[in-house]
Design a protein around this motif. Structure first.
Motif, PDB file in Angstrom:
ATOM      1  N   ASP A  73       0.838  -1.199   0.000  1.00 52.40           N
ATOM      2  CA  ASP A  73       0.000   0.000   0.000  1.00 52.40           C
ATOM      3  C   ASP A  73       0.877   1.254   0.000  1.00 52.40           C
ATOM      4  O   ASP A  73       2.048   1.229   0.401  1.00 52.40           O
ATOM      5  CB  ASP A  73      -0.919  -0.001   1.227  1.00 52.40           C
ATOM      6  N   PRO A  74       0.333   2.402  -0.446  1.00 49.42           N
ATOM      7  CA  PRO A  74       1.117   3.636  -0.546  1.00 49.42           C
ATOM      8  C   PRO A  74       1.743   4.078   0.776  1.00 49.42           C
ATOM      9  O   PRO A  74       2.857   4.620   0.783  1.00 49.42           O
ATOM     10  CB  PRO A  74       0.089   4.663  -1.038  1.00 49.42           C
ATOM     11  N   GLU A  75       1.052   3.859   1.893  1.00 50.96           N
ATOM     12  CA  GLU A  75       1.594   4.270   3.188  1.00 50.96           C
ATOM     13  C   GLU A  75       2.862   3.498   3.512  1.00 50.96           C
ATOM     14  O   GLU A  75       3.852   4.060   4.013  1.00 50.96           O
ATOM     15  CB  GLU A  75       0.550   4.068   4.288  1.00 50.96           C
ATOM     16  N   THR A  76       2.859   2.190   3.232  1.00 50.11           N
ATOM     17  CA  THR A  76       4.051   1.376   3.477  1.00 50.11           C
ATOM     18  C   THR A  76       5.193   1.805   2.572  1.00 50.11           C
ATOM     19  O   THR A  76       6.349   1.929   3.015  1.00 50.11           O
ATOM     20  CB  THR A  76       3.740  -0.117   3.249  1.00 50.11           C
ATOM     21  N   LEU A  77       4.877   2.051   1.304  1.00 55.73           N
ATOM     22  CA  LEU A  77       5.909   2.514   0.368  1.00 55.73           C
ATOM     23  C   LEU A  77       6.563   3.788   0.871  1.00 55.73           C
ATOM     24  O   LEU A  77       7.789   3.915   0.882  1.00 55.73           O
ATOM     25  CB  LEU A  77       5.289   2.776  -1.014  1.00 55.73           C
ATOM     26  N   ALA A  78       5.746   4.749   1.292  1.00 58.62           N
ATOM     27  CA  ALA A  78       6.272   6.036   1.735  1.00 58.62           C
ATOM     28  C   ALA A  78       7.112   5.893   2.994  1.00 58.62           C
ATOM     29  O   ALA A  78       8.207   6.462   3.100  1.00 58.62           O
ATOM     30  CB  ALA A  78       5.120   7.014   1.969  1.00 58.62           C
ATOM     31  N   ALA A  79       6.630   5.130   3.949  1.00 61.52           N
ATOM     32  CA  ALA A  79       7.334   4.994   5.227  1.00 61.52           C
ATOM     33  C   ALA A  79       8.666   4.283   5.058  1.00 61.52           C
ATOM     34  O   ALA A  79       9.703   4.739   5.575  1.00 61.52           O
ATOM     35  CB  ALA A  79       6.452   4.251   6.218  1.00 61.52           C
ATOM     36  N   VAL A  80       8.664   3.160   4.363  1.00 64.52           N
ATOM     37  CA  VAL A  80       9.903   2.392   4.197  1.00 64.52           C
ATOM     38  C   VAL A  80      10.902   3.161   3.331  1.00 64.52           C
ATOM     39  O   VAL A  80      12.101   3.201   3.620  1.00 64.52           O
ATOM     40  CB  VAL A  80       9.605   1.004   3.602  1.00 64.52           C
ATOM     41  N   SER A  81      10.398   3.801   2.257  1.00 64.31           N
ATOM     42  CA  SER A  81      11.286   4.569   1.381  1.00 64.31           C
ATOM     43  C   SER A  81      11.958   5.701   2.145  1.00 64.31           C
ATOM     44  O   SER A  81      13.155   5.965   1.975  1.00 64.31           O
ATOM     45  CB  SER A  81      10.506   5.133   0.190  1.00 64.31           C
ATOM     46  N   ALA A  82      11.201   6.398   2.987  1.00 67.51           N
ATOM     47  CA  ALA A  82      11.763   7.500   3.769  1.00 67.51           C
ATOM     48  C   ALA A  82      12.880   7.005   4.675  1.00 67.51           C
ATOM     49  O   ALA A  82      13.907   7.680   4.844  1.00 67.51           O
ATOM     50  CB  ALA A  82      10.671   8.177   4.585  1.00 67.51           C
TER      51      ALA A  82
END
Length: 475
Positions: free
Chosen positions: A184-193
């Motif tokens: 999901d987009p939230e996981t992508l954003a958090a892990v990428s950050a």
């Protein structure tokens, strides 16, 4: 027989074709691809390229399909804010995918009368004192007065010319692809950050239709440049850096790029010239590649047209190399620096922390961003006024605005005195009598690319400057 053959139908080639057609030069663009390349390599236009589009009346089309950004981080991911006080009417980065830029420039070139031939691969060329013969893979031979290679970093034109391409090979490579993602987009954003705290060559950018642009460091540098990049490589590297592959699947395009930096020894050999990636390659850090190529074409187009049309002063075409070669060398240097700053090694990370502090100083932030967006550039026209050699930003006039007067690709004398004349050069130079609160000099003479060729108010001095850039007076 054509006046000019342009090899390569990317943004550089299409910009050049359009500039040539503004001056009535018969132009054909040859591209080996049967269809335009749809992979999103470059993501936007910097201020100087935005100005170029404005100077030619194209900007509204680009603004309608792009998104303006005024955020920090364009230099190696450093800096928390966009600098204030930049000397441009377009103080932003325009996010617009390369295929869209290429399509708009192609449409512009076609409207002006350029001929586009796709599925045409150049395999040989020869030149003599009268012109150039281009040999295509199907046996066709085309003849032109000049030929320009805009055919990318592995340029066939450059190789056929035997022009040296010195520099450094890739030491690191990065995987770049377009694919769908299960996470999901939230996981992508958090892990990428979290990953980007130590590895800036990592990220996911939504492209629409469920697809993402995915970037991750490759395991190493492949020796075979034709080797296929696979989804399994992406999964393995994503897991190595993030601990998960995010469920990437259904790739539509996969590629890799390195940090090689190379600069052609010469931009001209007789009647054959090089522009864009055919003349220089460097890492994509800072998003400068496409912009550098468009600006090459903008510099070359009017000069080559002047040569074809018979009014170019001696040596004008050679100023393409003397002006643009140092610009590319500077871009290679700043991309080398950015790649070092993006390394995860302790030494570069220490320098990165130090530079991060310096980027909080507004003047430092502005200076580095000006390098990327190419508005601080000054060509060496010799001694003179501080404006000499610089491009003139768009300014408001009493009856119009400056860039609105430059759509035709001609020279321009902006005369606030009303006492000057371009008699004898009217076929090449427009004379506009108008005033501006933003211009504190009596008059400026602009080349077709918007760079200031003369500043003053004396008619005799003007008569000395006009032949330098616009040849002998007519009649």
């Amino acid at each position: 027989m054509f006046d000019v053959i342009v090899v390569g139908g990317g943004p550089t080639g299409m910009m050049l074709a359009a500039e040539l057609r503004l001056s009535g030069v018969s132009t054909v663009v040859l591209d080996r691809m049967a269809e335009p390349f749809e992979f999103v390599r470059a993501l936007g236009l910097h201020a100087r390229s935005i100005e170029v589009m404005d100077q030619r009346g194209l900007l509204d089309q680009f603004l309608a399909l792009g998104q303006q950004h005024r955020v920090g981080g364009f230099f190696a991911g450093l800096g928390t804010s966009w600098p204030e006080g930049l000397d441009t009417a377009h103080s932003y980065v325009l996010g617009i995918p390369q295929p869209v830029t290429e399509r708009l420039l192609t449409e512009h070139a076609v409207r002006l009368g350029a001929e586009i031939r796709r599925g045409c691969e150049l395999v040989g060329l020869s030149q003599d004192e009268d012109g150039v013969t281009a040999e295509l893979a199907d046996g066709t031979r085309l003849r032109s007065r000049y030929l320009v290679g805009c055919d990318g970093g592995r340029s066939t034109v450059r190789k056929l010319l035997g022009v040296d391409f010195p520099g450094e090979p890739s030491r690191v490579e990065t995987l770049l692809g377009e694919m769908q993602v299960t996470a999901d987009p939230e996981t992508l954003a958090a892990v990428s950050a979290e990953v980007r705290k130590t590895q800036t060559r990592f990220g996911f950018m939504p492209l629409g239709d469920g697809f993402y642009r995915v970037i991750v460091p490759a395991e190493g540098v492949v020796e075979d440049r034709g080797a296929e990049t696979t989804l399994d490589e992406f999964k393995e590297q994503l897991r190595a850096y993030a601990g998960t592959d995010f469920g990437v699947h259904s790739p539509r395009r996969l590629s890799r790029f390195g940090d090689a930096t190379r600069l052609a020894e010469r931009y001209r050999v007789g009647r054959v010239l090089l522009a864009g990636d055919a003349a220089h390659i460097h890492p994509p850090t800072g998003g400068q590649g496409l912009n550098l190529g468009i600006q090459d074409a903008f510099n070359l187009g009017w000069k080559l047209a002047a040569e074809v049309n018979g009014w170019a002063p001696e040596g004008l075409l050679d100023t393409y190399h003397t002006e643009r070669h140092p610009v590319a060398a500077d871009v290679l240097d700043n991309t080398r620096a950015q790649i070092q700053l993006m390394s995860a090694e302790p030494g570069p990370q220490a320098v990165r922390r130090l530079l991060s502090e310096l980027m909080d100083i507004e003047e430092v932030n502005r200076r580095l961003i000006e390098k990327l967006i190419a508005i601080g550039l000054r060509y060496d026209f010799g001694e003179g006024h501080e404006l000499l050699g610089r491009r003139m930003r768009d300014i408001g006039l009493k009856r119009s605005r400056l860039y609105g007067l430059m759509h035709g690709g001609r020279g321009l004398l902006l005369d606030q005195t009303g006492r000057l004349s371009v008699a004898g050069w009217e076929d090449r130079v427009d004379h506009v009598v108008d005033v501006s609160d933003e211009l504190d000099v009596p008059a400026v003479l602009l080349r077709p690319d918007g760079h200031v060729a003369w500043v003053g108010e004396d008619q005799q001095e003007l008569l000395g400057a006009l032949p330098t850039w616009f040849g002998a007076a007519a009649g």
